[in-house]
Design a protein around this motif. Sequence first.
Motif, PDB file in Angstrom:
ATOM      1  N   GLN A 168       0.112   2.365   0.015  1.00 20.15           N
ATOM      2  CA  GLN A 168      -0.492   1.959  -1.253  1.00 20.15           C
ATOM      3  C   GLN A 168      -1.347   3.078  -1.856  1.00 20.15           C
ATOM      4  OE1 GLN A 168      -3.711  -0.781  -1.619  1.00 20.15           O
ATOM      5  NE2 GLN A 168      -4.654  -0.224   0.298  1.00 20.15           N
ATOM      6  N   SER A 169      -1.490   3.013  -3.194  1.00 25.92           N
ATOM      7  CA  SER A 169      -2.504   3.790  -3.903  1.00 25.92           C
ATOM      8  C   SER A 169      -3.439   2.784  -4.532  1.00 25.92           C
ATOM      9  CB  SER A 169      -1.896   4.603  -5.033  1.00 25.92           C
ATOM     10  OG  SER A 169      -0.959   5.509  -4.531  1.00 25.92           O
ATOM     11  N   PHE A 170      -4.674   3.165  -4.686  1.00 26.59           N
ATOM     12  CA  PHE A 170      -5.608   2.275  -5.382  1.00 26.59           C
ATOM     13  C   PHE A 170      -6.546   3.129  -6.215  1.00 26.59           C
ATOM     14  CE2 PHE A 170      -7.586   3.557  -1.491  1.00 26.59           C
ATOM     15  CZ  PHE A 170      -8.901   3.803  -1.848  1.00 26.59           C
ATOM     16  N   ALA A 171      -7.051   2.541  -7.288  1.00 22.67           N
ATOM     17  CA  ALA A 171      -7.935   3.281  -8.178  1.00 22.67           C
ATOM     18  C   ALA A 171      -9.329   3.377  -7.583  1.00 22.67           C
ATOM     19  CB  ALA A 171      -7.989   2.601  -9.536  1.00 22.67           C
ATOM     20  N   ASP A 392      -9.958  12.393  -5.854  1.00 27.16           N
ATOM     21  CA  ASP A 392      -8.743  11.787  -6.410  1.00 27.16           C
ATOM     22  C   ASP A 392      -7.513  12.532  -5.885  1.00 27.16           C
ATOM     23  OD1 ASP A 392     -10.386  10.099  -7.750  1.00 27.16           O
ATOM     24  OD2 ASP A 392     -10.115  11.031  -9.725  1.00 27.16           O
ATOM     25  N   GLY A 393      -6.494  11.785  -5.525  1.00 29.41           N
ATOM     26  CA  GLY A 393      -5.260  12.386  -5.020  1.00 29.41           C
ATOM     27  C   GLY A 393      -5.249  12.549  -3.509  1.00 29.41           C
ATOM     28  N   ASP A 394      -6.400  12.385  -2.859  1.00 27.10           N
ATOM     29  CA  ASP A 394      -6.441  12.503  -1.396  1.00 27.10           C
ATOM     30  C   ASP A 394      -5.677  11.348  -0.746  1.00 27.10           C
ATOM     31  OD1 ASP A 394      -7.945  14.792  -1.457  1.00 27.10           O
ATOM     32  OD2 ASP A 394      -9.825  13.857  -0.804  1.00 27.10           O
ATOM     33  N   THR A 395      -4.913  11.681   0.278  1.00 23.09           N
ATOM     34  CA  THR A 395      -4.229  10.659   1.086  1.00 23.09           C
ATOM     35  C   THR A 395      -4.845  10.674   2.477  1.00 23.09           C
ATOM     36  OG1 THR A 395      -2.156  10.834  -0.137  1.00 23.09           O
ATOM     37  CG2 THR A 395      -2.006   9.990   2.102  1.00 23.09           C
ATOM     38  N   VAL A 396      -5.196   9.489   2.968  1.00 19.33           N
ATOM     39  CA  VAL A 396      -5.751   9.369   4.322  1.00 19.33           C
ATOM     40  C   VAL A 396      -4.727   8.646   5.188  1.00 19.33           C
ATOM     41  CG1 VAL A 396      -7.602   8.396   5.735  1.00 19.33           C
ATOM     42  CG2 VAL A 396      -8.123   9.361   3.473  1.00 19.33           C
ATOM     43  N   ARG A 416      -1.272   4.569   5.746  1.00 13.67           N
ATOM     44  CA  ARG A 416      -1.440   5.631   4.755  1.00 13.67           C
ATOM     45  C   ARG A 416      -1.900   5.045   3.423  1.00 13.67           C
ATOM     46  NH1 ARG A 416       1.674  10.586   3.374  1.00 13.67           N
ATOM     47  NH2 ARG A 416       2.271  10.636   5.558  1.00 13.67           N
ATOM     48  N   GLY A 417      -2.876   5.667   2.813  1.00 11.49           N
ATOM     49  CA  GLY A 417      -3.329   5.212   1.500  1.00 11.49           C
ATOM     50  C   GLY A 417      -3.831   6.386   0.676  1.00 11.49           C
ATOM     51  N   THR A 418      -3.675   6.271  -0.648  1.00 15.26           N
ATOM     52  CA  THR A 418      -4.014   7.375  -1.549  1.00 15.26           C
ATOM     53  C   THR A 418      -5.001   6.908  -2.614  1.00 15.26           C
ATOM     54  OG1 THR A 418      -1.818   8.323  -1.197  1.00 15.26           O
ATOM     55  CG2 THR A 418      -3.018   9.075  -3.142  1.00 15.26           C
ATOM     56  N   VAL A 419      -5.972   7.762  -2.879  1.00 12.33           N
ATOM     57  CA  VAL A 419      -6.980   7.468  -3.900  1.00 12.33           C
ATOM     58  C   VAL A 419      -6.478   7.945  -5.263  1.00 12.33           C
ATOM     59  CG1 VAL A 419      -9.351   7.891  -4.639  1.00 12.33           C
ATOM     60  CG2 VAL A 419      -8.787   7.867  -2.175  1.00 12.33           C
ATOM     61  N   SER A 420      -6.390   7.032  -6.224  1.00  5.40           N
ATOM     62  CA  SER A 420      -6.024   7.415  -7.592  1.00  5.40           C
ATOM     63  C   SER A 420      -7.302   7.539  -8.427  1.00  5.40           C
ATOM     64  CB  SER A 420      -5.154   6.345  -8.248  1.00  5.40           C
ATOM     65  OG  SER A 420      -4.058   6.049  -7.459  1.00  5.40           O
ATOM     66  N   PRO A 421      -7.187   8.204  -9.582  1.00  2.00           N
ATOM     67  CA  PRO A 421      -8.371   8.327 -10.432  1.00  2.00           C
ATOM     68  C   PRO A 421      -8.872   6.955 -10.879  1.00  2.00           C
ATOM     69  CG  PRO A 421      -6.634   9.810 -11.176  1.00  2.00           C
ATOM     70  CD  PRO A 421      -6.022   8.919 -10.133  1.00  2.00           C
TER      71      PRO A 421
END
Length: 428
Positions: A168-171, A392-396, A416-421
């Motif tokens: 997932q990505s989340f804002a 922003d854009g970092d994936t953990v 896995r998850g990604t930070v969106s703006p």
Amino acid sequence: MSTHLDDTHAAGLTSWLDSANDPATELPIQNLPFGRFRREDDNGLWIGVAIGDQILDLRRVGLVQGAQMNQLMRLPREARVAIRQAISHGLRAGSPEEARFSAALVAQSDVEMSLPCKIGDYTDFYTSIHYATTVGKQFRPDYPLLPNYKWVPIGYHGRASSINVSGQSFARPLGQTKAPEADAPTLGPSRRLDYELEVGIFISRPNIIGERIPMSAAEDHVFGVALFNDWSARDIQGWEYQPLGPFLSKNFASTLSPWIVTIDALAPFRKAFNRPAGDPQPLPYLDSPQNREAGAIDIELEVWLQTPAMQQAGSPGERLTRSNYADAYWTVAQMVAHHTVNGCNLRAGDLFGSGTLSGPAPDQGGSPLELSHGGKQPIRLSNGVTRAFLEDGDTVILRGYCQRDGFSGIGFAECRGTVSPAQIESYM
Ligand code: MN
């Protein structure tokens, strides 16, 4: 305790499916974790068991009726063990069931994974004394650990609706923050966004309201374990957490790995649970001979960070931390016994977070809050970039492995998850 070993754990066991016998796989025939998947050509969500690079569709081999994972989870312990046995027998080399089972396989690369079950209530604990101590020091240098810590498995009730599956990505969340010198708080994107390395524990058998679960039966009520990232906005948390605890700093997103490794698959990796010399022993309702003998679970945990630059360069990221679940101060059984001591009823599909799992060494912090000393000493990555908190854009990526001499190693796949703006258009 779920320490019973049977032929499903035997190290020599192999499958007729080659990818399950690859020494590098986290999903050999000894693992058999449960998840839910969706085929490209089908909107249904089906229960599957991961094996090598494939998934066994349990409905197609007649091991489940419908697609309700929570129904399967709430089965009595013996029934769940019987299903594990049937899956293991069908998948092992030389099985007379090979043709039938092989027709029920679907490639992991051809499906989309969903959350493994319908998550009921979610409780987040705080079971790493190393985390509680380092974080406590940042706020209270003279008395980092509060006096209740060694007596009570501390926790709070969280929110299940915003828990999502790996990938997932989340804002970046917005929230109220207030700088110490400011007169008033402001609303804006969090600037201290953090991950938390945790494991998630899934409940199986429910208890009736008013009925306590004793230590001796606690693990009969546990289905299994997954990796869990409890993303946290530290600046929002700092302003909101008193007097009632975390609220909007925690409930914007959490990420789970798609496969639940069952408590039965973890049987070879149990460890003694000991209190350090001089620490109080748990109260009798949180103590049992089995818990002392094998209450801990040896899961090696890792956190990886992939920045946008690493992603562009094709790099899988960089490992920030390693720790081990066996270093937790409270065990799974103690969490269950404590949660129900007042008569609170647990239900199949309820989720416990372990709390951030930091190890004893300073570089074993389970969150950047610790690794960067509250943001004061940013982490330096090998590409020269520094991070105090996430950008922003970092994936953990969280990973977990179990290994023990004489047994086949198993893994948890990744979380896995990604930070969106932040989505800021509409808030001003
Ligand atoms: Mn947490």
